[in-house]
Design a protein around this motif. Structure first.
Motif: not given
Length: 155
Positions: A11-13, A71-79
């Motif tokens: 899981e992306l985190g 990371f912030v961009s990828l994580r925010s799109s996932y969340v």
């Protein structure tokens, strides 16, 4: 496939953040500062320590500026749920070769996924070469965005 009987293997985190790209320069920064501190009266060692510390600081800052926004961009799109979800059976699995690039690939319902096990990315890439969790014939659910595998659930 039901949501209750699955195992999430990735899981992306924060655990998937490429921490070693931050820790490695920190180690050299500390070594440089130790050189400066221990060898106070020897100009060569102070210069060497200063050079090591300044180069490590530059690498650290470049790494932070590169990896944190990504990371912030990828994580925010996932969340926020900006993912496409594919469910099905892994087909056409191509493990990384014994020699050469560490690229593995597979497809699920016609969607092809490819990743490099040695790449520094928070997306799925941490499959141990030749013994990773991805296997031909597994039932999976994969949320992804562009080429970033955000989570892998195995059923």
């Amino acid at each position: 496939m039901t949501a209750n009987n699955h195992q999430t293997i990735f899981e992306l985190g924060y655990r998937s953040f490429p921490w070693m790209r931050i820790i490695q320069p920190l180690i050299f920064l500390v070594i440089g500062l130790i050189f400066i501190r221990i060898f106070k009266k020897r100009a060569f060692y102070i210069g060497t320590g200063g050079f090591i510390a300044s180069m490590a600081l530059i690498v650290l800052l470049v790494s932070l500026v590169t990896f944190i926004p990504k990371f912030v961009s990828l994580r925010s799109s996932y969340v926020s749920g900006k993912s496409v979800v594919v469910e099905g059976i892994i087909q056409n699995f191509r493990p990384a070769p014994a020699l050469g690039p560490a690229t593995e690939s597979f497809s699920v319902n016609g969607i092809v996924f490819s990743y490099d096990a040695l790449e520094d990315t928070p997306c799925f890439h941490d499959a141990p070469i030749h013994r990773g969790p991805i296997q031909e014939g597994l039932k999976v659910r994969i949320p992804y965005n562009d080429s970033c595998i955000q989570r892998i659930d195995i059923f």
